[in-house]
Design an enzyme around this catalytic site. Structure first.
Site, PDB file in Angstrom:
ATOM      1  N   GLU A  12       4.663  -6.941   3.510  1.00 46.86           N
ATOM      2  CA  GLU A  12       4.077  -5.879   4.329  1.00 46.86           C
ATOM      3  C   GLU A  12       4.656  -4.527   3.896  1.00 46.86           C
ATOM      4  O   GLU A  12       5.894  -4.377   3.867  1.00 46.86           O
ATOM      5  CB  GLU A  12       4.443  -6.151   5.791  1.00 46.86           C
ATOM      6  CG  GLU A  12       3.674  -5.336   6.775  1.00 46.86           C
ATOM      7  CD  GLU A  12       4.203  -5.568   8.195  1.00 46.86           C
ATOM      8  OE1 GLU A  12       3.992  -4.698   9.030  1.00 46.86           O
ATOM      9  OE2 GLU A  12       4.858  -6.614   8.415  1.00 46.86           O
ATOM     10  N   LEU A  13       3.803  -3.582   3.571  1.00 53.41           N
ATOM     11  CA  LEU A  13       4.263  -2.284   3.077  1.00 53.41           C
ATOM     12  C   LEU A  13       5.234  -1.628   4.060  1.00 53.41           C
ATOM     13  O   LEU A  13       4.880  -1.388   5.221  1.00 53.41           O
ATOM     14  CB  LEU A  13       3.055  -1.354   2.833  1.00 53.41           C
ATOM     15  CG  LEU A  13       3.398   0.067   2.372  1.00 53.41           C
ATOM     16  CD1 LEU A  13       4.023   0.056   0.988  1.00 53.41           C
ATOM     17  CD2 LEU A  13       2.165   0.952   2.409  1.00 53.41           C
ATOM     18  N   ARG A  42      -2.230  -5.563 -10.285  1.00 58.00           N
ATOM     19  CA  ARG A  42      -0.881  -5.598  -9.710  1.00 58.00           C
ATOM     20  C   ARG A  42      -0.137  -6.877 -10.092  1.00 58.00           C
ATOM     21  O   ARG A  42       1.049  -6.865 -10.397  1.00 58.00           O
ATOM     22  CB  ARG A  42      -0.948  -5.467  -8.194  1.00 58.00           C
ATOM     23  CG  ARG A  42       0.436  -5.377  -7.574  1.00 58.00           C
ATOM     24  CD  ARG A  42       0.402  -5.287  -6.085  1.00 58.00           C
ATOM     25  NE  ARG A  42      -0.277  -4.091  -5.638  1.00 58.00           N
ATOM     26  CZ  ARG A  42      -0.706  -3.896  -4.388  1.00 58.00           C
ATOM     27  NH1 ARG A  42      -0.554  -4.837  -3.493  1.00 58.00           N
ATOM     28  NH2 ARG A  42      -1.305  -2.786  -4.062  1.00 58.00           N
ATOM     29  N   ARG A  70       5.797   2.068  -6.460  1.00 60.96           N
ATOM     30  CA  ARG A  70       4.729   1.074  -6.635  1.00 60.96           C
ATOM     31  C   ARG A  70       4.853   0.026  -5.545  1.00 60.96           C
ATOM     32  O   ARG A  70       5.952  -0.334  -5.129  1.00 60.96           O
ATOM     33  CB  ARG A  70       4.849   0.372  -7.991  1.00 60.96           C
ATOM     34  CG  ARG A  70       4.602   1.260  -9.189  1.00 60.96           C
ATOM     35  CD  ARG A  70       4.472   0.410 -10.430  1.00 60.96           C
ATOM     36  NE  ARG A  70       3.400  -0.560 -10.281  1.00 60.96           N
ATOM     37  CZ  ARG A  70       2.105  -0.279 -10.405  1.00 60.96           C
ATOM     38  NH1 ARG A  70       1.716   0.937 -10.700  1.00 60.96           N
ATOM     39  NH2 ARG A  70       1.199  -1.214 -10.235  1.00 60.96           N
ATOM     40  N   HIS A  96      13.582   4.074   2.582  1.00 63.37           N
ATOM     41  CA  HIS A  96      12.345   4.778   2.931  1.00 63.37           C
ATOM     42  C   HIS A  96      12.695   6.011   3.769  1.00 63.37           C
ATOM     43  O   HIS A  96      13.510   5.928   4.693  1.00 63.37           O
ATOM     44  CB  HIS A  96      11.420   3.842   3.719  1.00 63.37           C
ATOM     45  CG  HIS A  96      10.115   4.488   4.051  1.00 63.37           C
ATOM     46  ND1 HIS A  96       9.111   4.654   3.112  1.00 63.37           N
ATOM     47  CD2 HIS A  96       9.667   5.037   5.193  1.00 63.37           C
ATOM     48  CE1 HIS A  96       8.084   5.270   3.677  1.00 63.37           C
ATOM     49  NE2 HIS A  96       8.395   5.521   4.933  1.00 63.37           N
ATOM     50  N   GLY A 134      15.899  10.056  -9.219  1.00 61.40           N
ATOM     51  CA  GLY A 134      17.047   9.141  -9.263  1.00 61.40           C
ATOM     52  C   GLY A 134      18.284   9.631  -8.529  1.00 61.40           C
ATOM     53  O   GLY A 134      19.389   9.216  -8.859  1.00 61.40           O
ATOM     54  N   SER A 135      18.103  10.461  -7.478  1.00 59.45           N
ATOM     55  CA  SER A 135      19.313  10.909  -6.762  1.00 59.45           C
ATOM     56  C   SER A 135      19.949   9.756  -5.981  1.00 59.45           C
ATOM     57  O   SER A 135      21.169   9.717  -5.820  1.00 59.45           O
ATOM     58  CB  SER A 135      19.010  12.104  -5.850  1.00 59.45           C
ATOM     59  OG  SER A 135      18.237  11.722  -4.753  1.00 59.45           O
ATOM     60  N   ASN A 136      19.145   8.817  -5.496  1.00 64.09           N
ATOM     61  CA  ASN A 136      19.736   7.646  -4.825  1.00 64.09           C
ATOM     62  C   ASN A 136      20.446   6.736  -5.829  1.00 64.09           C
ATOM     63  O   ASN A 136      21.457   6.122  -5.502  1.00 64.09           O
ATOM     64  CB  ASN A 136      18.678   6.870  -4.044  1.00 64.09           C
ATOM     65  CG  ASN A 136      18.427   7.483  -2.681  1.00 64.09           C
ATOM     66  OD1 ASN A 136      19.264   7.395  -1.796  1.00 64.09           O
ATOM     67  ND2 ASN A 136      17.272   8.129  -2.532  1.00 64.09           N
TER      68      ASN A 136
END
Ligand code: GAR
Length: 201
Positions: free
Chosen positions: A143-144, A65, A91, A109, A12-14
Site C-alpha cells: 500500500e503506497l 513495473r 518509484r 516520508h 541524498g541528504s538523508n
C-alpha cells in the site's frame, strides 16, 4: 547483519544523514551500497566521494513495473544487504519486491502518515491550514505510504511558513529520525511482524 542499502532518486541528504550517523557511532551499521533509478542523482556523487558502491537501475522506456522491480531485485541480491532504506526513492515498488523484503524495507516520508500520502506534501499541508506537519518512517508494504509506522515526529506549522520553509524544517527532522529508526531496527528494538510494527516497551 548491519549492512544497509540506501535507495535514492535525487539529492541524498538523508543518505548523508545516515552515513554521518554510522561514522559518529549513533548507527551501528555500514552503508554497503547506494542504488538510484536516476543516473544524475546528486546522492550518487556523494556516495562515490565517500567510497560507497553505487548502482544505477534506470527505468527503461519499454519496461513495466514488474520488469523494473526484477532488475532491482537482481541488484539487491548482488549487494546482499540486511536492510533497505528508501531515502527519497521516487518509484512505487510492486508486490514481488515488497514481499521479498518485507520487514527489512523501510521508507521515510515527509508527512505525518496516514495524512498526506504521495507527493507535494508541504504545499498540501499549507493549503489545508494544518497546525501540525512532520515526517514518518514506516515499513514498506504494497500500500503506497501505507505500511506500519515505526516512528514519526511532528512540528508546528507557523503562519509564516511556505512550502519551502516547511520542507527545510521537516528535512531537519528527517535527518535525525531516520538514523534513530534504523538503529531501533538494527538493535531489535523495533520489528515487523504480521503486518504490524512492534516496539520494545
Ligand atoms: C525527503 O524529504 C524524503 O522524505 C522525500 O524525498 C526527500 C528526499 O530528500 N521522500 C518522499 O517524498 C517519498 N515519498 P533527500 O534526497 O535529500 O534525502
Amino acid at each position: 547483519m548491519n549492512n544497509i542499502a540506501v535507495l535514492i532518486s535525487g539529492r541524498g541528504s538523508n543518505l548523508k544523514a545516515l552515513l554521518d550517523a554510522c561514522t559518529d557511532g549513533r548507527l551501528d551499521a555500514t552503508i554497503c551500497a547506494v542504488i538510484s533509478d536516476n543516473p544524475n542523482a546528486l546522492g550518487l556523487v556523494f556516495a562515490q566521494d565517500h567510497g560507497i558502491a553505487t548502482h544505477v537501475v534506470e527505468k527503461l522506456p519499454h519496461q513495466n513495473r514488474q520488469e523494473y522491480d526484477r532488475r532491482l531485485i537482481s541488484t539487491l541480491e548482488l549487494i546482499d544487504a540486511d536492510w533497505i532504506a528508501l531515502a527519497g526513492f521516487m518509484r512505487i515498488l510492486g508486490s514481488e519486491l515488497v514481499n521479498r523484503y518485507i520487514g527489512k524495507l523501510v521508507n521515510i516520508h515527509p508527512s505525518l502518515l496516514p495524512a498526506y500520502i504521495g507527493l507535494n506534501t508541504h504545499q498540501r499541508v499549507i493549503d489545508a491550514n494544518e497546525p501540525k506537519h512532520g515526517a514518518t518512517v514506516h515499513f514498506v508494504t504494497e500500500e503506497l505510504d501505507g505500511g506500519p509506522i515505526i516512528k514519526q515526529q511532528s512540528l508546528d506549522v507557523l503562519p509564516s511558513d511556505t512550502a519551502e520553509s516547511l520542507a527545510e524544517r521537516v528535512l531537519q527532522i528527517e535527518h535525525k529520525l531516520y538514523p534513530l529508526v534504523m538503529q531501533f531496527l538494527i538493535s531489535g528494538h523495533a520489528r515487523y511482524e504480521n503486518g504490524k510494527c512492534y516496539l520494545d516497551d
